[in-house]
Design a protein around this motif. Sequence first.
Motif, PDB file in Angstrom:
ATOM      1  N   ARG A 207     -64.222 141.046 -16.755  1.00 41.75           N
ATOM      2  CA  ARG A 207     -65.118 139.853 -16.409  1.00 41.75           C
ATOM      3  C   ARG A 207     -65.119 139.404 -15.056  1.00 41.75           C
ATOM      4  O   ARG A 207     -64.192 139.862 -14.426  1.00 41.75           O
ATOM      5  CB  ARG A 207     -64.604 138.522 -17.229  1.00 41.75           C
ATOM      6  N   GLN A 208     -65.980 138.490 -14.429  1.00 45.88           N
ATOM      7  CA  GLN A 208     -65.966 138.117 -13.195  1.00 45.88           C
ATOM      8  C   GLN A 208     -64.828 137.385 -12.928  1.00 45.88           C
ATOM      9  O   GLN A 208     -64.277 137.548 -11.556  1.00 45.88           O
ATOM     10  CB  GLN A 208     -67.321 137.231 -13.161  1.00 45.88           C
ATOM     11  N   ASP A 209     -64.383 136.423 -13.820  1.00 41.54           N
ATOM     12  CA  ASP A 209     -63.177 135.924 -13.379  1.00 41.54           C
ATOM     13  C   ASP A 209     -61.683 136.884 -13.223  1.00 41.54           C
ATOM     14  O   ASP A 209     -60.939 136.830 -12.139  1.00 41.54           O
ATOM     15  CB  ASP A 209     -62.638 134.937 -14.239  1.00 41.54           C
ATOM     16  N   GLN A 210     -61.979 137.984 -13.860  1.00 44.91           N
ATOM     17  CA  GLN A 210     -60.734 139.069 -13.694  1.00 44.91           C
ATOM     18  C   GLN A 210     -61.065 139.843 -12.374  1.00 44.91           C
ATOM     19  O   GLN A 210     -59.916 140.284 -11.553  1.00 44.91           O
ATOM     20  CB  GLN A 210     -60.827 140.078 -14.923  1.00 44.91           C
TER      21      GLN A 210
END
Length: 343
Positions: A207-210
């Motif tokens: 994911r982008q947050d990861q």
Amino acid sequence: MTVVQRGRSAAEVLMWSRDQVWPALRAAIATLPPATRRIVDYHFGWADEDGRPAHGDSGKALRPALVLLSSQAVGGTTSAAIPAAVAVELVHNFSLLHDDVMDCDTARRHRATAWTVFGLGPAILAGDALLGLAFDVLVGSAHPSRGAAARMLGAAVQELVDGQLADAEFESRDDVVPAECVRMAQLKTGALLGCCTALGALLGDGRQDQVDHLRLYGEDLGLAYQYTDDLLGIWGQPSVTGKPVYSDLRRRKKSLPVVAALSSGTPAGRRLAALYRREDELSDADLVDTAALVEAAGGRTTSQAQADALLTAALGELTAAGALAPAATELEGLARLATRRDH
């Protein structure tokens, strides 16, 4: 997908990284023209100066390991991240070839540097070839995000170059302050390590947050790594660093511990400044005194404290990323090794 066993030490992870990445790395380098490949093979320790096979030190493979583990940390596969792991190792060695020329270093990995064997121009051009090859490998992968990955790597290279320029400029300045030096280190070292972990997360379909948290983990680790490297540049043993004793001080390099000492406002810091302003070459006795002054002015303890704080911050980002076990544990182990190493 490669199965990662629990309980591996950081040394075992680095060995695994080399086993995973080196065949693809060597295959990529084999596509270079013969004259360039001869220099590159020597630089990696795979050949001697006459092109005969050798078994020298080809590096720790920290950056490829960060790529592979970051992919696994978000549920991705090793195989998807191999091209990025090869690419970052090529970029890293591009920077080393150029670094050795810029710093006039005569030893790396316990052998003569490439420029001292093949000449300045050929060593620079070999580094250029590795940079071009890195993007060829990355763009040539089958991953749908390869374009974004190439742009990510390109941005990191620009930051690395900016950091190297600042590092070179500092050598002719007497007014470098700690904040400038930290920013230089963030660009020179933190940018590429942050790119390694972000690339791994991207190609692992995280994911982008990861991707964002793992990038911050890598950037914090990179700055902590530079603090540690700068400490070794003064107090590291040649038998384990592969470089001459006091190599950074001999060039009067404005490294993180030195700038901290110069800015300390202490009597030792003022004496250090006077030594750094001298135009004559520092003798061996002068270098011993210089190292003692850096320590007396607090440069050593301050830098170690900063490295420790950055390690804590990096591990916090790893937790925030929701990194999966066992990759999360192994990323923590690599971070601790990189900030407490003796080589």
